[in-house]
Motif scaffolding. Structure first.
Motif, mmCIF file in Angstrom:
data_model
loop_
_atom_site.group_PDB
_atom_site.id
_atom_site.type_symbol
_atom_site.label_atom_id
_atom_site.label_comp_id
_atom_site.label_asym_id
_atom_site.label_seq_id
_atom_site.Cartn_x
_atom_site.Cartn_y
_atom_site.Cartn_z
ATOM 1 N N PRO A 21 0.574 -1.131 -0.191
ATOM 2 C CA PRO A 21 -0.006 0.527 0.003
ATOM 3 C C PRO A 21 1.147 1.362 -0.199
ATOM 4 O O PRO A 21 1.612 1.803 0.526
ATOM 5 C CB PRO A 21 -0.343 -0.036 1.386
ATOM 6 N N GLY A 22 0.499 2.033 -0.430
ATOM 7 C CA GLY A 22 1.652 3.501 -1.359
ATOM 8 C C GLY A 22 0.425 3.854 -1.836
ATOM 9 O O GLY A 22 -1.012 4.171 -2.175
ATOM 10 N N PRO A 23 1.082 5.779 -2.024
ATOM 11 C CA PRO A 23 0.434 6.344 -2.797
ATOM 12 C C PRO A 23 -0.692 6.366 -4.499
ATOM 13 O O PRO A 23 -1.814 6.697 -4.414
ATOM 14 C CB PRO A 23 0.624 8.101 -2.523
ATOM 15 N N ASP A 24 0.348 6.067 -4.755
ATOM 16 C CA ASP A 24 0.171 5.600 -5.698
ATOM 17 C C ASP A 24 -0.416 4.523 -5.669
ATOM 18 O O ASP A 24 -1.682 5.050 -6.860
ATOM 19 C CB ASP A 24 1.413 5.037 -6.995
ATOM 20 N N ASN A 25 -0.535 3.345 -5.846
ATOM 21 C CA ASN A 25 -1.974 2.511 -6.191
ATOM 22 C C ASN A 25 -3.296 2.739 -5.198
ATOM 23 O O ASN A 25 -4.037 2.120 -5.630
ATOM 24 C CB ASN A 25 -1.364 0.939 -5.555
ATOM 25 N N LEU A 26 -2.899 3.742 -3.889
ATOM 26 C CA LEU A 26 -4.268 3.884 -3.345
ATOM 27 C C LEU A 26 -4.993 4.869 -3.966
ATOM 28 O O LEU A 26 -6.444 5.129 -4.315
ATOM 29 C CB LEU A 26 -4.059 4.016 -1.982
ATOM 30 N N MET A 27 -4.387 5.764 -4.718
ATOM 31 C CA MET A 27 -4.400 6.437 -5.266
ATOM 32 C C MET A 27 -5.604 5.677 -7.145
ATOM 33 O O MET A 27 -6.521 6.036 -7.707
ATOM 34 C CB MET A 27 -3.609 7.568 -6.213
ATOM 35 N N VAL A 28 -5.517 4.930 -7.941
ATOM 36 C CA VAL A 28 -5.656 4.655 -8.373
ATOM 37 C C VAL A 28 -6.248 3.526 -8.418
ATOM 38 O O VAL A 28 -7.575 3.630 -8.616
ATOM 39 C CB VAL A 28 -4.333 3.506 -9.322
ATOM 40 N N LEU A 29 -6.425 2.580 -7.280
ATOM 41 C CA LEU A 29 -8.025 2.605 -6.277
ATOM 42 C C LEU A 29 -8.991 2.549 -6.361
ATOM 43 O O LEU A 29 -10.047 2.891 -7.386
ATOM 44 C CB LEU A 29 -7.632 0.725 -5.293
ATOM 45 N N SER A 30 -8.549 4.428 -5.534
ATOM 46 C CA SER A 30 -9.374 5.292 -5.547
ATOM 47 C C SER A 30 -10.436 5.791 -7.102
ATOM 48 O O SER A 30 -11.229 6.220 -7.005
ATOM 49 C CB SER A 30 -8.939 6.966 -4.965
ATOM 50 N N MET A 31 -9.304 6.229 -8.104
ATOM 51 C CA MET A 31 -9.587 6.638 -9.080
ATOM 52 C C MET A 31 -10.879 5.637 -9.829
ATOM 53 O O MET A 31 -11.678 5.834 -10.616
ATOM 54 C CB MET A 31 -8.568 6.981 -9.698
ATOM 55 N N GLY A 32 -10.185 4.378 -9.680
ATOM 56 C CA GLY A 32 -11.365 3.326 -10.318
ATOM 57 C C GLY A 32 -12.369 2.830 -9.837
ATOM 58 O O GLY A 32 -13.593 3.225 -10.224
ATOM 59 N N ILE A 33 -12.432 3.028 -8.445
ATOM 60 C CA ILE A 33 -13.503 2.849 -7.850
ATOM 61 C C ILE A 33 -14.388 4.522 -7.889
ATOM 62 O O ILE A 33 -16.013 4.163 -8.207
ATOM 63 C CB ILE A 33 -13.470 2.862 -6.456
ATOM 64 N N SER A 34 -14.007 5.610 -7.839
ATOM 65 C CA SER A 34 -15.494 6.670 -8.565
ATOM 66 C C SER A 34 -15.429 7.028 -9.790
ATOM 67 O O SER A 34 -16.108 7.254 -9.774
ATOM 68 C CB SER A 34 -14.719 7.921 -7.380
ATOM 69 N N LYS A 35 -14.060 6.706 -10.596
ATOM 70 C CA LYS A 35 -14.947 6.868 -12.087
ATOM 71 C C LYS A 35 -14.771 5.645 -12.942
ATOM 72 O O LYS A 35 -15.161 5.795 -14.286
ATOM 73 C CB LYS A 35 -13.437 7.972 -12.729
ATOM 74 N N GLY A 36 -14.376 4.561 -12.677
ATOM 75 C CA GLY A 36 -14.487 3.163 -13.244
ATOM 76 C C GLY A 36 -12.668 3.024 -13.452
ATOM 77 O O GLY A 36 -12.334 3.677 -13.383
ATOM 78 N N ARG A 37 -13.275 1.520 -14.542
ATOM 79 C CA ARG A 37 -12.490 1.082 -14.653
ATOM 80 C C ARG A 37 -11.368 1.654 -15.213
ATOM 81 O O ARG A 37 -9.827 1.519 -15.471
ATOM 82 C CB ARG A 37 -12.578 -0.200 -15.098
ATOM 83 N N ARG A 38 -11.805 1.937 -16.523
ATOM 84 C CA ARG A 38 -10.859 2.605 -17.496
ATOM 85 C C ARG A 38 -10.310 3.674 -16.813
ATOM 86 O O ARG A 38 -9.063 3.916 -17.751
ATOM 87 C CB ARG A 38 -12.221 3.274 -19.204
ATOM 88 N N GLN A 39 -10.512 4.561 -16.152
ATOM 89 C CA GLN A 39 -10.448 5.530 -15.795
ATOM 90 C C GLN A 39 -9.388 5.337 -14.626
ATOM 91 O O GLN A 39 -8.062 5.991 -14.570
ATOM 92 C CB GLN A 39 -11.251 6.517 -15.180
ATOM 93 N N GLY A 40 -9.118 4.378 -14.045
ATOM 94 C CA GLY A 40 -8.538 3.830 -13.335
ATOM 95 C C GLY A 40 -6.964 3.328 -13.818
ATOM 96 O O GLY A 40 -6.258 3.476 -13.136
ATOM 97 N N ILE A 41 -7.371 2.225 -15.187
ATOM 98 C CA ILE A 41 -6.482 1.809 -15.565
ATOM 99 C C ILE A 41 -5.596 2.980 -16.871
ATOM 100 O O ILE A 41 -3.854 3.139 -16.134
ATOM 101 C CB ILE A 41 -7.220 0.707 -16.719
ATOM 102 N N ALA A 42 -6.265 4.692 -16.760
ATOM 103 C CA ALA A 42 -5.595 5.329 -17.714
ATOM 104 C C ALA A 42 -4.754 5.658 -16.692
ATOM 105 O O ALA A 42 -3.935 5.912 -16.970
ATOM 106 C CB ALA A 42 -6.905 6.251 -18.078
ATOM 107 N N PHE A 43 -5.191 5.976 -15.566
ATOM 108 C CA PHE A 43 -3.984 7.184 -14.590
ATOM 109 C C PHE A 43 -2.803 6.571 -14.041
ATOM 110 O O PHE A 43 -1.512 6.479 -13.710
ATOM 111 C CB PHE A 43 -5.016 6.967 -13.637
ATOM 112 N N GLY A 44 -3.649 4.699 -13.949
ATOM 113 C CA GLY A 44 -2.413 4.126 -13.245
ATOM 114 C C GLY A 44 -1.499 3.572 -14.060
ATOM 115 O O GLY A 44 0.130 4.356 -14.041
ATOM 116 N N LEU A 45 -1.486 3.409 -15.672
ATOM 117 C CA LEU A 45 -0.481 3.800 -16.703
ATOM 118 C C LEU A 45 0.076 4.405 -15.823
ATOM 119 O O LEU A 45 1.444 4.586 -17.050
ATOM 120 C CB LEU A 45 -1.246 3.746 -18.271
#
Length: 208
Positions: A21-45
């Protein structure tokens, strides 16, 4: 080039560190949960690709340092080892409890989210320090071309981060719920990552 043992050892350590757990992956999870899978994947990439900028800095800096002074390179490895140990001790002392919060919903495009991830990672000074401390741990000067070894290690880290962050974005709902309902899970991951950090730091100091 990297040896097989060198590559596998680095890849395993990189996966353990990226998955903790760290700022980057928790932010990716938050982005995916609130905005959707594609948005979480885009931010994570985007976050993963940002690692390439740190790789370039590490390659240029360490290569120049070796050319200028082997003693200075040794000092860098010792300081890097101490930094990794410090990160490890903090992780081992962590009480866990990492939670995935909500991200304010908006209509940001996938390309903007991707660039946001790249920028957020690229300007993070802690990531710069981490790369300068972590990558030299797996460089074997006797194998020649230290710069190429550093570059290959950095690309390897970026690729595995892209895979893991992409998976986090895709499975964000289930993973985020699991972390929020299982606070001890993040503590276990912190202990594993902390142990890896301390071990790498000690090895970096001892094997000069």
């Amino acid at each position: 080039m990297l040896t097989f043992q060198q590559f596998i050892g680095f890849l395993l350590a990189a996966i353990l560190i990226t998955a903790s757990p760290g700022p980057d992956n928790l932010m990716v999870l938050s982005m995916g949960i609130s905005k959707g899978r594609r948005q979480g994947i885009a931010f994570g990439l985007g976050c993963a690709l940002g690692c390439l900028s740190h790789t370039v800095l590490a390659v240029v800096g360490v290569s120049a340092l070796i050319a200028a002074s082997p003693t200075a390179f040794t000092l860098l490895k010792v300081c890097g080892g101490l930094y990794l140990i410090w990160l490890g001790v903090n992780a081992l002392r962590s009480l866990g409890g990492a939670r995935v919060g909500a991200v304010k919903s908006d209509e940001t495009s996938l390309s903007k989210l991707f660039l946001k991830g790249v920028f957020a990672n690229a300007i993070n000074p802690k990531v710069v320090l981490f790369f300068l401390s972590f990558l030299p741990q797996f460089v074997i000067p006797a194998n020649g071309n230290v710069g190429l070894q550093m570059a290959l290690l950095g690309v390897t880290f970026t690729v595995q981060a892209a895979v893991l962050f992409g998976m986090l974005g895709y499975f964000s709902g289930a993973i985020g719920q699991w972390l929020n309902t299982k606070p001890k899970a993040s503590a276990v991951l912190d202990r594993v990552a902390g142990t890896v950090f301390v071990a790498l730091g000690l090895r970096l100091i001892v094997n000069r």
